[in-house]
Design a protein around this motif. Structure first.
Motif, PDB file in Angstrom:
ATOM      1  N   CYS A  11     -10.697   2.853   9.651  1.00 45.05           N
ATOM      2  CA  CYS A  11     -10.190   2.952   8.276  1.00 45.05           C
ATOM      3  C   CYS A  11     -11.234   2.515   7.256  1.00 45.05           C
ATOM      4  O   CYS A  11     -11.858   1.465   7.409  1.00 45.05           O
ATOM      5  CB  CYS A  11      -8.924   2.108   8.102  1.00 45.05           C
ATOM      6  SG  CYS A  11      -7.520   2.793   8.992  1.00 45.05           S
ATOM      7  N   GLU A  63      -6.376   9.166   3.135  1.00 44.15           N
ATOM      8  CA  GLU A  63      -7.253   9.689   4.190  1.00 44.15           C
ATOM      9  C   GLU A  63      -7.131   8.879   5.480  1.00 44.15           C
ATOM     10  O   GLU A  63      -7.193   9.431   6.573  1.00 44.15           O
ATOM     11  CB  GLU A  63      -8.717   9.696   3.730  1.00 44.15           C
ATOM     12  CG  GLU A  63      -8.987  10.499   2.471  1.00 44.15           C
ATOM     13  CD  GLU A  63      -8.669   9.732   1.180  1.00 44.15           C
ATOM     14  OE1 GLU A  63      -8.672   8.480   1.177  1.00 44.15           O
ATOM     15  OE2 GLU A  63      -8.416  10.401   0.172  1.00 44.15           O
ATOM     16  N   ASP A  64      -6.967   7.570   5.340  1.00 42.30           N
ATOM     17  CA  ASP A  64      -6.819   6.713   6.526  1.00 42.30           C
ATOM     18  C   ASP A  64      -5.494   7.003   7.220  1.00 42.30           C
ATOM     19  O   ASP A  64      -5.426   7.049   8.452  1.00 42.30           O
ATOM     20  CB  ASP A  64      -6.904   5.237   6.141  1.00 42.30           C
ATOM     21  CG  ASP A  64      -8.303   4.820   5.715  1.00 42.30           C
ATOM     22  OD1 ASP A  64      -9.278   5.503   6.095  1.00 42.30           O
ATOM     23  OD2 ASP A  64      -8.418   3.822   4.999  1.00 42.30           O
ATOM     24  N   TRP A  69      -5.428  -1.918   5.118  1.00 42.84           N
ATOM     25  CA  TRP A  69      -4.202  -1.523   5.815  1.00 42.84           C
ATOM     26  C   TRP A  69      -3.426  -2.771   6.188  1.00 42.84           C
ATOM     27  O   TRP A  69      -3.954  -3.886   6.148  1.00 42.84           O
ATOM     28  CB  TRP A  69      -4.524  -0.695   7.067  1.00 42.84           C
ATOM     29  CG  TRP A  69      -5.594  -1.318   7.922  1.00 42.84           C
ATOM     30  CD1 TRP A  69      -6.939  -1.073   7.848  1.00 42.84           C
ATOM     31  CD2 TRP A  69      -5.421  -2.305   8.938  1.00 42.84           C
ATOM     32  NE1 TRP A  69      -7.616  -1.865   8.762  1.00 42.84           N
ATOM     33  CE2 TRP A  69      -6.707  -2.628   9.451  1.00 42.84           C
ATOM     34  CE3 TRP A  69      -4.324  -2.964   9.463  1.00 42.84           C
ATOM     35  CZ2 TRP A  69      -6.905  -3.557  10.461  1.00 42.84           C
ATOM     36  CZ3 TRP A  69      -4.527  -3.897  10.477  1.00 42.84           C
ATOM     37  CH2 TRP A  69      -5.801  -4.175  10.958  1.00 42.84           C
ATOM     38  N   GLU A  79      -3.996   1.769   2.276  1.00 41.24           N
ATOM     39  CA  GLU A  79      -4.455   1.835   0.897  1.00 41.24           C
ATOM     40  C   GLU A  79      -4.867   3.269   0.540  1.00 41.24           C
ATOM     41  O   GLU A  79      -4.672   3.712  -0.586  1.00 41.24           O
ATOM     42  CB  GLU A  79      -5.647   0.890   0.725  1.00 41.24           C
ATOM     43  CG  GLU A  79      -6.280   0.891  -0.630  1.00 41.24           C
ATOM     44  CD  GLU A  79      -7.487  -0.021  -0.722  1.00 41.24           C
ATOM     45  OE1 GLU A  79      -7.696  -0.564  -1.814  1.00 41.24           O
ATOM     46  OE2 GLU A  79      -8.217  -0.189   0.277  1.00 41.24           O
ATOM     47  N   LYS A  80      -5.436   3.992   1.519  1.00 40.80           N
ATOM     48  CA  LYS A  80      -5.961   5.336   1.266  1.00 40.80           C
ATOM     49  C   LYS A  80      -5.229   6.381   2.096  1.00 40.80           C
ATOM     50  O   LYS A  80      -5.003   6.200   3.301  1.00 40.80           O
ATOM     51  CB  LYS A  80      -7.452   5.391   1.603  1.00 40.80           C
ATOM     52  CG  LYS A  80      -8.290   4.466   0.754  1.00 40.80           C
ATOM     53  CD  LYS A  80      -9.752   4.617   1.053  1.00 40.80           C
ATOM     54  CE  LYS A  80     -10.560   3.748   0.095  1.00 40.80           C
ATOM     55  NZ  LYS A  80     -11.971   4.098   0.121  1.00 40.80           N
ATOM     56  N   GLY A  87     -10.339   2.085   3.986  1.00 39.60           N
ATOM     57  CA  GLY A  87      -9.618   1.211   3.057  1.00 39.60           C
ATOM     58  C   GLY A  87      -8.879   0.101   3.789  1.00 39.60           C
ATOM     59  O   GLY A  87      -9.006  -0.072   5.004  1.00 39.60           O
ATOM     60  N   TYR A 146       0.866  -1.168   0.000  1.00 39.03           N
ATOM     61  CA  TYR A 146       0.000   0.000   0.000  1.00 39.03           C
ATOM     62  C   TYR A 146       0.908   1.225   0.000  1.00 39.03           C
ATOM     63  O   TYR A 146       1.953   1.237   0.645  1.00 39.03           O
ATOM     64  CB  TYR A 146      -0.926   0.007   1.210  1.00 39.03           C
ATOM     65  CG  TYR A 146      -1.873  -1.177   1.238  1.00 39.03           C
ATOM     66  CD1 TYR A 146      -2.678  -1.478   0.151  1.00 39.03           C
ATOM     67  CD2 TYR A 146      -1.952  -1.987   2.355  1.00 39.03           C
ATOM     68  CE1 TYR A 146      -3.542  -2.562   0.174  1.00 39.03           C
ATOM     69  CE2 TYR A 146      -2.815  -3.064   2.389  1.00 39.03           C
ATOM     70  CZ  TYR A 146      -3.608  -3.353   1.299  1.00 39.03           C
ATOM     71  OH  TYR A 146      -4.458  -4.421   1.317  1.00 39.03           O
TER      72      TYR A 146
END
Length: 89
Positions: free
Chosen positions: A27, A55-56, A31, A52-53, A29, A4
């Protein structure tokens, strides 16, 4: 191994299960948590958390930076947790 793109390094004395519980609850997404190093005296461990994201990753950094700041204020001179960004977004 899953790759990721968004990484955070975390030095902590907290149990890994506590970190994983937070990730699972917050989260959106995927992780992955990797144990990078354990202190010889077992006082702390270094983890690498991959997200993955973006934002997380941001939410995690904000939550654990606030938590770490509160811990440091309650226990001056003791490094209980420090989140560090280990890769650019």
């Amino acid at each position: 191994m899953i790759k990721y793109p968004f990484l955070v390094g975390l030095r902590t004395a907290r149990p890994v299960e506590r970190i994983e519980s937070w990730l699972a609850a917050h989260c959106a997404g995927r992780w992955h948590v990797r144990l990078d190093e354990i202190a010889p005296d077992l006082s702390h461990k270094n983890l690498v958390i991959a997200f993955e994201k973006a934002e997380d990753r941001t939410a995690f950094k904000n939550a654990f930076a606030k938590s770490g700041a509160a811990q440091r204020q309650a226990h001056p001179g003791v490094d209980t947790a420090a989140a560090q960004d280990t890769a650019a977004a």
